[in-house]
Design a protein around this motif. Structure first.
Motif, PDB file in Angstrom:
ATOM      1  N   LEU A 118      48.567  46.918  44.800  1.00  0.00           N
ATOM      2  CA  LEU A 118      47.618  46.924  44.591  1.00  0.00           C
ATOM      3  C   LEU A 118      47.013  47.160  45.943  1.00  0.00           C
ATOM      4  N   ILE A 119      45.408  47.368  46.153  1.00  0.00           N
ATOM      5  CA  ILE A 119      44.492  47.953  47.236  1.00  0.00           C
ATOM      6  C   ILE A 119      43.281  46.921  46.731  1.00  0.00           C
ATOM      7  N   ALA A 120      43.665  45.745  47.890  1.00  0.00           N
ATOM      8  CA  ALA A 120      42.199  45.063  48.063  1.00  0.00           C
ATOM      9  C   ALA A 120      40.567  45.853  48.213  1.00  0.00           C
ATOM     10  N   ALA A 121      39.742  45.610  47.186  1.00  0.00           N
ATOM     11  CA  ALA A 121      38.281  45.643  47.583  1.00  0.00           C
ATOM     12  C   ALA A 121      37.907  44.837  48.946  1.00  0.00           C
ATOM     13  N   GLY A 124      40.284  35.351  37.470  1.00  0.00           N
ATOM     14  CA  GLY A 124      41.512  35.808  38.033  1.00  0.00           C
ATOM     15  C   GLY A 124      42.789  36.044  38.403  1.00  0.00           C
ATOM     16  N   ARG A 125      43.257  35.131  38.423  1.00  0.00           N
ATOM     17  CA  ARG A 125      44.524  34.471  38.719  1.00  0.00           C
ATOM     18  C   ARG A 125      45.358  34.844  37.572  1.00  0.00           C
ATOM     19  N   GLN A 126      44.767  34.163  36.722  1.00  0.00           N
ATOM     20  CA  GLN A 126      45.925  34.334  35.204  1.00  0.00           C
ATOM     21  C   GLN A 126      46.095  35.733  34.885  1.00  0.00           C
ATOM     22  N   GLN A 136      33.658  34.018  37.141  1.00  0.00           N
ATOM     23  CA  GLN A 136      33.954  34.003  37.831  1.00  0.00           C
ATOM     24  C   GLN A 136      34.084  32.633  38.673  1.00  0.00           C
ATOM     25  N   HIS A 137      35.122  32.499  39.882  1.00  0.00           N
ATOM     26  CA  HIS A 137      35.621  30.875  39.896  1.00  0.00           C
ATOM     27  C   HIS A 137      35.933  29.661  38.340  1.00  0.00           C
ATOM     28  N   ARG A 138      37.242  30.596  37.973  1.00  0.00           N
ATOM     29  CA  ARG A 138      37.658  29.891  36.359  1.00  0.00           C
ATOM     30  C   ARG A 138      39.013  30.148  36.315  1.00  0.00           C
ATOM     31  N   GLY A 139      39.454  30.742  37.134  1.00  0.00           N
ATOM     32  CA  GLY A 139      41.388  30.902  37.573  1.00  0.00           C
ATOM     33  C   GLY A 139      41.244  32.028  36.216  1.00  0.00           C
ATOM     34  N   GLU A 144      44.847  36.202  49.254  1.00  0.00           N
ATOM     35  CA  GLU A 144      44.551  35.387  50.266  1.00  0.00           C
ATOM     36  C   GLU A 144      44.816  34.246  49.566  1.00  0.00           C
ATOM     37  N   ALA A 145      43.704  33.774  48.684  1.00  0.00           N
ATOM     38  CA  ALA A 145      43.645  32.170  48.422  1.00  0.00           C
ATOM     39  C   ALA A 145      44.793  32.048  47.500  1.00  0.00           C
ATOM     40  N   ILE A 146      45.412  33.258  46.531  1.00  0.00           N
ATOM     41  CA  ILE A 146      46.482  32.860  45.493  1.00  0.00           C
ATOM     42  C   ILE A 146      48.122  32.811  46.077  1.00  0.00           C
ATOM     43  N   ASP A 151      42.593  48.495  38.453  1.00  0.00           N
ATOM     44  CA  ASP A 151      40.780  47.453  38.592  1.00  0.00           C
ATOM     45  C   ASP A 151      41.711  45.969  38.105  1.00  0.00           C
ATOM     46  N   LEU A 152      41.175  45.180  38.826  1.00  0.00           N
ATOM     47  CA  LEU A 152      41.120  43.463  38.390  1.00  0.00           C
ATOM     48  C   LEU A 152      39.049  42.955  38.817  1.00  0.00           C
ATOM     49  N   ALA A 153      38.897  42.815  37.081  1.00  0.00           N
ATOM     50  CA  ALA A 153      37.689  42.607  37.529  1.00  0.00           C
ATOM     51  C   ALA A 153      36.851  41.413  36.471  1.00  0.00           C
ATOM     52  N   ALA A 189      29.567  44.441  35.446  1.00  0.00           N
ATOM     53  CA  ALA A 189      28.686  43.408  34.807  1.00  0.00           C
ATOM     54  C   ALA A 189      30.394  41.894  36.037  1.00  0.00           C
ATOM     55  N   SER A 190      30.477  42.725  36.877  1.00  0.00           N
ATOM     56  CA  SER A 190      32.039  42.082  37.950  1.00  0.00           C
ATOM     57  C   SER A 190      31.132  42.529  38.989  1.00  0.00           C
ATOM     58  N   THR A 191      30.529  43.546  39.371  1.00  0.00           N
ATOM     59  CA  THR A 191      29.496  44.354  40.396  1.00  0.00           C
ATOM     60  C   THR A 191      30.912  45.204  40.834  1.00  0.00           C
ATOM     61  N   LEU A 192      32.404  45.782  40.339  1.00  0.00           N
ATOM     62  CA  LEU A 192      33.295  47.018  40.684  1.00  0.00           C
ATOM     63  C   LEU A 192      33.137  47.897  40.620  1.00  0.00           C
ATOM     64  N   ALA A 193      31.422  48.509  39.199  1.00  0.00           N
ATOM     65  CA  ALA A 193      30.547  49.313  39.658  1.00  0.00           C
ATOM     66  C   ALA A 193      30.158  49.958  40.643  1.00  0.00           C
TER      67      ALA A 193
HETATM   68  C1  LIG Z   1      38.071  39.493  42.760  1.00  0.00           C
HETATM   69  C2  LIG Z   1      37.940  38.228  41.228  1.00  0.00           C
HETATM   70  C3  LIG Z   1      38.900  39.443  40.604  1.00  0.00           C
HETATM   71  C4  LIG Z   1      38.400  37.227  41.355  1.00  0.00           C
HETATM   72  O1  LIG Z   1      38.208  36.877  40.052  1.00  0.00           O
HETATM   73  P1  LIG Z   1      38.306  34.967  39.706  1.00  0.00           P
HETATM   74  O2  LIG Z   1      37.930  35.232  37.737  1.00  0.00           O
HETATM   75  O3  LIG Z   1      36.717  34.488  40.202  1.00  0.00           O
HETATM   76  O4  LIG Z   1      38.845  34.795  40.657  1.00  0.00           O
HETATM   77  P2  LIG Z   1      40.511  32.999  40.275  1.00  0.00           P
HETATM   78  O5  LIG Z   1      38.836  32.283  39.896  1.00  0.00           O
HETATM   79  O6  LIG Z   1      41.483  33.322  39.403  1.00  0.00           O
HETATM   80  O7  LIG Z   1      40.325  32.741  41.971  1.00  0.00           O
HETATM   81  C5  LIG Z   1      41.959  32.484  42.184  1.00  0.00           C
HETATM   82  C6  LIG Z   1      41.307  31.175  43.319  1.00  0.00           C
HETATM   83  O8  LIG Z   1      40.776  32.496  44.331  1.00  0.00           O
HETATM   84  C7  LIG Z   1      39.683  31.833  45.130  1.00  0.00           C
HETATM   85  N1  LIG Z   1      38.847  32.874  45.302  1.00  0.00           N
HETATM   86  C8  LIG Z   1      38.657  33.562  44.403  1.00  0.00           C
HETATM   87  N2  LIG Z   1      37.981  34.298  44.506  1.00  0.00           N
HETATM   88  C9  LIG Z   1      37.533  33.808  46.111  1.00  0.00           C
HETATM   89  C10 LIG Z   1      35.958  34.667  47.235  1.00  0.00           C
HETATM   90  N3  LIG Z   1      35.080  35.921  47.054  1.00  0.00           N
HETATM   91  N4  LIG Z   1      36.337  34.045  48.311  1.00  0.00           N
HETATM   92  C11 LIG Z   1      37.613  33.153  48.765  1.00  0.00           C
HETATM   93  N5  LIG Z   1      37.920  32.420  47.626  1.00  0.00           N
HETATM   94  C12 LIG Z   1      37.937  33.052  46.126  1.00  0.00           C
HETATM   95  C13 LIG Z   1      39.079  30.736  44.528  1.00  0.00           C
HETATM   96  O9  LIG Z   1      39.167  29.210  45.164  1.00  0.00           O
HETATM   97  C14 LIG Z   1      40.406  30.234  43.885  1.00  0.00           C
HETATM   98  O10 LIG Z   1      41.120  29.324  44.235  1.00  0.00           O
HETATM   99  P3  LIG Z   1      41.666  28.123  43.648  1.00  0.00           P
HETATM  100  O11 LIG Z   1      41.822  27.894  42.099  1.00  0.00           O
HETATM  101  O12 LIG Z   1      42.922  27.322  44.302  1.00  0.00           O
HETATM  102  O13 LIG Z   1      40.017  27.313  44.280  1.00  0.00           O
HETATM  103  C15 LIG Z   1      36.390  38.503  41.291  1.00  0.00           C
HETATM  104  O14 LIG Z   1      35.903  38.161  41.936  1.00  0.00           O
HETATM  105  C16 LIG Z   1      35.925  39.693  40.632  1.00  0.00           C
HETATM  106  O15 LIG Z   1      35.558  41.021  39.572  1.00  0.00           O
HETATM  107  N6  LIG Z   1      35.285  40.287  41.314  1.00  0.00           N
HETATM  108  C17 LIG Z   1      34.445  41.605  41.806  1.00  0.00           C
HETATM  109  C18 LIG Z   1      35.766  42.522  41.547  1.00  0.00           C
HETATM  110  C19 LIG Z   1      36.245  43.257  42.718  1.00  0.00           C
HETATM  111  O16 LIG Z   1      36.029  42.832  43.718  1.00  0.00           O
HETATM  112  N7  LIG Z   1      37.982  42.898  42.722  1.00  0.00           N
HETATM  113  C20 LIG Z   1      38.792  42.957  42.653  1.00  0.00           C
HETATM  114  C21 LIG Z   1      39.180  44.887  43.208  1.00  0.00           C
HETATM  115  S1  LIG Z   1      39.971  44.874  44.139  1.00  0.00           S
END
Ligand SMILES: CC(C)(COP(=O)(O)OP(=O)(O)OC[C@H]1O[C@@H](n2cnc3c(N)ncnc32)[C@H](O)[C@@H]1OP(=O)(O)O)[C@@H](O)C(=O)NCCC(=O)NCCS
Length: 143
Positions: A115-118, A96-98, A91-94, A126-128, A83-85, A27-31
């Motif tokens: 961590l290593i970013a996908a 991931g940050r929390q 998504q985009h509700r804070g 970068e945003a956090i 793994d952060l998913a 559901a997160s696409t991390l699969a």
């Molecule tokens: C990466 C991921 C965990 C972020 O989770 P999220 O709950 O959507 O992120 P948040 O809502 O907490 O975002 C925090 C900040 O990052 C920004 N942000 C989130 N995703 C972003 C993106 N793809 N590009 C740019 N900025 C992004 C948001 O705008 C937010 O900033 P703001 O609150 O100041 O506007 C989620 O997108 C995800 O699960 N992605 C797929 C799996 C993945 O790639 N996981 C990481 C493996 S390393």
């Protein structure tokens, strides 16, 4: 009248099932980047993790699973956040940050979180404002 919007609940869930983890990976696409087809391996990933934090859409233990942060840590020096998913619809509700904030809290103040970013998550880190490390090295798995 406003509709009731449930609060996102963050919990330590060391016993999370591999099936629930698998569904969230999809559901997160991390699969795309994890062995999501292999439930037995997902089970090992969960049972040998030391810090599993979930986000659920409500306070009930069986509320919908919408996020996870799965780490391996010694709670003393280092914490590898593997793994952060977050579910795509949440998504985009804070969340991931929390989840990162909660991981840092539970790992403790003496513990570096690494961590290593996908590739597609780089803008999120970068945003956090997570600092980059210029000297990371890695032996990658083949699968
Ligand atoms: C990466 C991921 C965990 C972020 O989770 P999220 O709950 O959507 O992120 P948040 O809502 O907490 O975002 C925090 C900040 O990052 C920004 N942000 C989130 N995703 C972003 C993106 N793809 N590009 C740019 N900025 C992004 C948001 O705008 C937010 O900033 P703001 O609150 O100041 O506007 C989620 O997108 C995800 O699960 N992605 C797929 C799996 C993945 O790639 N996981 C990481 C493996 S390393």
């Amino acid at each position: 009248m406003h509709a009731h919007i449930p609060e996102i609940t963050y919990t330590l869930e060391p016993n999370l099932s591999p099936q629930a983890f698998q569904q969230l990976l999809i559901a997160s696409t991390l699969a795309e980047r994890r062995p999501a087809h292999d439930l037995q391996r997902l089970d090992r990933m969960l049972r040998n993790a030391t810090l599993i934090i979930t986000a659920r859409n409500g306070p009930e233990p069986d509320a919908q699973l919408v996020g996870i942060a799965r780490s391996v840590t010694d709670f003393a020096y280092c914490c590898y956040l593997s793994d952060l998913a977050v579910h795509q619809a949440f998504q985009h509700r804070g969340i991931g940050r929390q989840l990162i904030h909660q991981t840092r809290l539970h790992a403790g103040p003496e513990t570096s979180v690494i961590l290593i970013a996908a590739p597609k998550a780089i803008p999120f880190y970068e945003a956090i404002g997570m600092p980059r490390h210029p000297a990371a090295f890695i032996y990658r798995t083949e699968s």
